[in-house]
Design a protein around this motif. Sequence first.
Motif, PDB file in Angstrom:
ATOM      1  N   ASN A  73       0.841  -1.188   0.000  1.00 20.61           N
ATOM      2  CA  ASN A  73       0.000   0.000   0.000  1.00 20.61           C
ATOM      3  C   ASN A  73       0.885   1.251   0.000  1.00 20.61           C
ATOM      4  N   PRO A  74       0.811   2.077  -1.048  1.00 19.32           N
ATOM      5  CA  PRO A  74       1.687   3.269  -1.113  1.00 19.32           C
ATOM      6  C   PRO A  74       1.366   4.302  -0.034  1.00 19.32           C
ATOM      7  N   ASN A  75       0.154   4.229   0.550  1.00 19.25           N
ATOM      8  CA  ASN A  75      -0.227   5.190   1.590  1.00 19.25           C
ATOM      9  C   ASN A  75       0.122   4.708   2.994  1.00 19.25           C
ATOM     10  N   SER A  76       0.754   3.534   3.078  1.00 21.48           N
ATOM     11  CA  SER A  76       1.105   2.977   4.388  1.00 21.48           C
ATOM     12  C   SER A  76       2.581   3.210   4.667  1.00 21.48           C
ATOM     13  N   THR A  77       2.892   3.483   5.903  1.00 23.85           N
ATOM     14  CA  THR A  77       4.291   3.696   6.304  1.00 23.85           C
ATOM     15  C   THR A  77       4.986   2.396   6.686  1.00 23.85           C
ATOM     16  N   SER A  78       4.206   1.328   6.940  1.00 20.20           N
ATOM     17  CA  SER A  78       4.811   0.073   7.398  1.00 20.20           C
ATOM     18  C   SER A  78       5.458  -0.711   6.267  1.00 20.20           C
ATOM     19  N   LYS A  79       4.996  -0.515   5.011  1.00 18.34           N
ATOM     20  CA  LYS A  79       5.546  -1.194   3.836  1.00 18.34           C
ATOM     21  C   LYS A  79       5.478  -2.715   3.985  1.00 18.34           C
ATOM     22  N   VAL A  80       4.335  -3.193   4.518  1.00 17.01           N
ATOM     23  CA  VAL A  80       4.119  -4.624   4.682  1.00 17.01           C
ATOM     24  C   VAL A  80       3.335  -5.133   3.486  1.00 17.01           C
ATOM     25  N   ILE A  81       3.755  -6.282   2.944  1.00 16.02           N
ATOM     26  CA  ILE A  81       3.099  -6.839   1.764  1.00 16.02           C
ATOM     27  C   ILE A  81       1.668  -7.215   2.105  1.00 16.02           C
ATOM     28  N   CYS A  82       0.721  -6.716   1.314  1.00 18.57           N
ATOM     29  CA  CYS A  82      -0.712  -6.978   1.496  1.00 18.57           C
ATOM     30  C   CYS A  82      -1.145  -6.706   2.935  1.00 18.57           C
TER      31      CYS A  82
ATOM     32  N   GLY B 209       0.017  -7.468   5.553  1.00 18.47           N
ATOM     33  CA  GLY B 209       0.163  -8.605   6.467  1.00 18.47           C
ATOM     34  C   GLY B 209      -1.089  -9.448   6.569  1.00 18.47           C
ATOM     35  N   ARG B 210      -2.069  -9.178   5.675  1.00 23.60           N
ATOM     36  CA  ARG B 210      -3.358  -9.872   5.759  1.00 23.60           C
ATOM     37  C   ARG B 210      -3.675 -10.661   4.503  1.00 23.60           C
ATOM     38  N   GLY B 211      -2.691 -10.831   3.632  1.00 21.42           N
ATOM     39  CA  GLY B 211      -2.937 -11.562   2.400  1.00 21.42           C
ATOM     40  C   GLY B 211      -1.644 -12.009   1.768  1.00 21.42           C
ATOM     41  N   GLU B 212      -1.761 -12.632   0.628  1.00 24.25           N
ATOM     42  CA  GLU B 212      -0.601 -13.163  -0.088  1.00 24.25           C
ATOM     43  C   GLU B 212      -0.520 -12.499  -1.453  1.00 24.25           C
ATOM     44  N   CYS B 213       0.690 -12.109  -1.799  1.00 24.73           N
ATOM     45  CA  CYS B 213       0.906 -11.442  -3.083  1.00 24.73           C
ATOM     46  C   CYS B 213       1.110 -12.485  -4.176  1.00 24.73           C
ATOM     47  N   VAL B 214       0.201 -12.525  -5.140  1.00 28.07           N
ATOM     48  CA  VAL B 214       0.282 -13.471  -6.261  1.00 28.07           C
ATOM     49  C   VAL B 214       0.395 -12.668  -7.544  1.00 28.07           C
ATOM     50  N   CYS B 215       1.597 -12.685  -8.096  1.00 28.51           N
ATOM     51  CA  CYS B 215       1.859 -11.998  -9.356  1.00 28.51           C
ATOM     52  C   CYS B 215       1.430 -10.533  -9.317  1.00 28.51           C
ATOM     53  N   GLY B 216       1.713  -9.868  -8.224  1.00 28.75           N
ATOM     54  CA  GLY B 216       1.432  -8.450  -8.098  1.00 28.75           C
ATOM     55  C   GLY B 216       0.033  -8.119  -7.640  1.00 28.75           C
ATOM     56  N   THR B 217      -0.782  -9.128  -7.271  1.00 28.81           N
ATOM     57  CA  THR B 217      -2.150  -8.899  -6.800  1.00 28.81           C
ATOM     58  C   THR B 217      -2.320  -9.566  -5.439  1.00 28.81           C
ATOM     59  N   CYS B 218      -2.986  -8.845  -4.539  1.00 29.43           N
ATOM     60  CA  CYS B 218      -3.192  -9.379  -3.180  1.00 29.43           C
ATOM     61  C   CYS B 218      -4.393 -10.300  -3.151  1.00 29.43           C
ATOM     62  N   GLU B 219      -4.186 -11.498  -2.606  1.00 30.09           N
ATOM     63  CA  GLU B 219      -5.279 -12.409  -2.299  1.00 30.09           C
ATOM     64  C   GLU B 219      -5.438 -12.407  -0.782  1.00 30.09           C
ATOM     65  N   CYS B 220      -6.580 -11.844  -0.328  1.00 29.59           N
ATOM     66  CA  CYS B 220      -6.746 -11.608   1.106  1.00 29.59           C
ATOM     67  C   CYS B 220      -7.099 -12.888   1.852  1.00 29.59           C
TER      68      CYS B 220
ATOM     69  N   TYR C  87      -5.173  -3.819  -1.147  1.00 29.97           N
ATOM     70  CA  TYR C  87      -3.989  -4.225  -0.406  1.00 29.97           C
ATOM     71  C   TYR C  87      -4.377  -4.960   0.891  1.00 29.97           C
ATOM     72  N   CYS C  88      -5.604  -5.490   0.906  1.00 32.17           N
ATOM     73  CA  CYS C  88      -6.129  -6.195   2.100  1.00 32.17           C
ATOM     74  C   CYS C  88      -6.054  -5.308   3.332  1.00 32.17           C
ATOM     75  N   HIS C  89      -6.138  -4.003   3.096  1.00 32.84           N
ATOM     76  CA  HIS C  89      -5.988  -3.063   4.202  1.00 32.84           C
ATOM     77  C   HIS C  89      -7.308  -2.764   4.899  1.00 32.84           C
ATOM     78  N   CYS C  90      -8.395  -3.264   4.344  1.00 34.52           N
ATOM     79  CA  CYS C  90      -9.705  -2.974   4.922  1.00 34.52           C
ATOM     80  C   CYS C  90     -10.204  -4.161   5.736  1.00 34.52           C
ATOM     81  N   ASP C  91     -10.865  -3.826   6.825  1.00 29.72           N
ATOM     82  CA  ASP C  91     -11.495  -4.832   7.673  1.00 29.72           C
ATOM     83  C   ASP C  91     -12.926  -4.361   7.919  1.00 29.72           C
ATOM     84  N   ASP C  92     -13.878  -5.036   7.281  1.00 33.09           N
ATOM     85  CA  ASP C  92     -15.275  -4.629   7.378  1.00 33.09           C
ATOM     86  C   ASP C  92     -15.964  -5.176   8.623  1.00 33.09           C
TER      87      ASP C  92
END
Length: 789
Positions: free
Chosen positions: A506-515, A517-528, A543-548
């Motif tokens: 997520n470019p708006n996140s300061t942690s720079k964690v892939i997806c 930390g809530r998903g897996e990056c598959v060929c440049g796309t997050c699978e949550c 970026y799996c950054h939302c929790d509804d």
Amino acid sequence: MRLLSLLGIANIIVIVYCQSNEQVSNPCVGVKSCGKCIATSPLCGWCADEDYTKAGRDPCDRLENLRAEGCKVANISNPDNVLKYLTNNPVQDGSGVGDAIQISPQAVNIKIRPNKPEKFNLTFRLAENYPVDLYYLMDLSNSMADDKEKLAALGNKIADSMSNITKNFRLGFGSFVDKVVMPYVSTVPSKLQSPCNGCEPPYSFKNQLKLDIDTAKFEDYVRKANVSGNLDAPEGGFDAIMQAVMCKNQIGWRNVSRKLLLFSTDAGFHFAGDGKLGGIVKPNDGRCHLNRDGKYTEAENQDYPSVSQISTKIRENSINMIFAVVEDQLPVYNRLSQYIEGSEATKLANDSSNIVEVIKNNYKRITSKVQMNTQFAENITVKFKSSCKGGEFSETNSCDDLSIGDSVTFEVAVSVSDCPTEEAKRTRTFSIYPVGLSERLDITLDLICECDCEKPGREQLNSKECNFNGTFECGMCTCDKGRYGKKCECDGSESTSDESLTACINPNSTSKVICSGRGECVCGTCECFQRRAQSAQKYSGDYCHCDDYSCSFDNNLLCGGHGRCNCGTCECEAGFTGDACECPQSNATCLTSGDVLCNGVGECICGVCKCNADSSYKGPTCEECPTCPGKCTENKMCALCRGFQTGTYTAEECTEKCTHVKLVNVIDEEQVKADDDLHMCQFNDEEDDCRYFFTYRYVENNEVAVEVQKTKLCPESVNILAIVLGTIGGIVLVGIIFLLIWKLWTMVLDRRECAKFEKETQNAKWDTGENPIYQQATSTFKNPTYAGK
């Protein structure tokens, strides 16, 4: 509104904390290989089931989660520890066939999984007739001359005393003075020949008598050994200790025996660095340097040993050190013994006359305690537990008050924390030994650092599961060069793995964690991932950054039941607002019975009146004040009619107006004080002048619930006759008391005046004298003729 915002933020923090705490409590999360998974925790297992990870599930998880998620038991890697006894001879006394054995087992092998302790029992038994080697190391400077003579006379008594303890006893004797260089010893030629009258030339250390079963020799050798002399007060005892410990063959130490080194002196000691005073700068090498005559040959070439060198060599050779020193030196040697394992300091008489008792008592003290220790156990955790001789089972490595034949069982727990990267270091050997004894338990550890599915021959090269672009092992793909992804489905020629991973951050996140930390990056796309096991709830967003499902709660309902959670924020229905949609936009709950908003002295916030701080009004609608009639006055008539069928209300009025009132046996005053919403009221009933009590609290829609105590507090009736009679009796009693006081006072005055009169009468004196004109009636005449006859 600010308060409500803070409450909403607090709810979010609690939810995030609970989720993070759930991840912390599961140490298996995020581990990417089977070997690392089983080394993380004994709670973790690895699922090699091919279908298990297709739904985004982590193959490394708690064992109960793997089973609950449907992983086949046969495909779960969860290796256990394996303990094998290599040598396990039972303990035995020293009087039978073979050597005495005091510790069992003697050697074990453990295939051990990291972070999973392996427990087994270790037995120690104090054997009868255990071999004892006693080497007496004596200071033979001139000040110890009288001690030498006394020691020679007591040689046989030493042997007799030890024979009562063990039949397998050997005794030896050595002496020391100091280095034969200035300033320790005078180098004047004559002094080098005889430093004092009857003294032999000075020396550093000399082995006088090798350990021998013929203890009668001890007396002869002690008598033959002459004292010598030196200049300074400290002696070269450390040189002598090092040689007595390291020269095993020359001294005669046996491999299996309790080795006692008795060090006797009346002075302090030189240690490492003191050799510089004599120009000796070469460090002590900690080796044996005795010639054929038993003398130390490197005294003038090597410095004194250090305390740590002495401590290390004594521990390595299982020596029990006894410092028998005179009283003024005892504090120094007590501190020294704290740094030397298995050593003690004891008081020696000025002429060594108590040496037999010193040996006997210290031997008993040493043998009555067993203390287990470890050697070469770096990065290995070893814990001991025991009940000793029937006491409380606790964590301890030592037991006291043992007697010959007593057995102690220790529960030993061995564990390692991680796996070395080098395979050669995955086999370790260390020892557990009783302090002061050469016997030991040797433990070989074979660390379990990989699963069976990772071993050579178990992998599938160019596997279909990896799109023929990698090796399939333990249910996962190891991709060939140029390929990446969970199933090696991503082509590195189109985008590198690093570029693909960057696209999942997520470019708006300061942690720079892939997806996030809530998903897996598959060929440049997050699978949550799912939010938790066996749940249809998933994280969302690019970026799996939302929790509804992590919005604020009100009354245990997400968004108060009046809205929808969208990426952690409540979207409220019409008519509601607030972080948890808990605030109705209507002001109906803030209106008084006269439809006045908060009684005109407050502000309606989120359906609740907030009364002005500068006013004395309070309550849900700001209608209560100290001078207002209030709810107590409003409900006093209902309390009377419902509780006691009195007051101005008729029965019909009571039934109609007082439905909110109920009776209770007793009102708990402590509860009223503790509950801010509960208010206490009390009034006097005009009919009987009794006091009655009731409480009220606000309920829904600003209604009031009243509870009336069934019993009243009535004043006691007045007994007028008793008051009148009591008053009259009191007046009469007071009069009598005053008369008695007056009578007593007059009696005291009368007695005082009478006593004064009697005293003056006794003190009166009556003077007597003659009347000058008085003459007697008779006359007396003298005849001069008969004068004097």
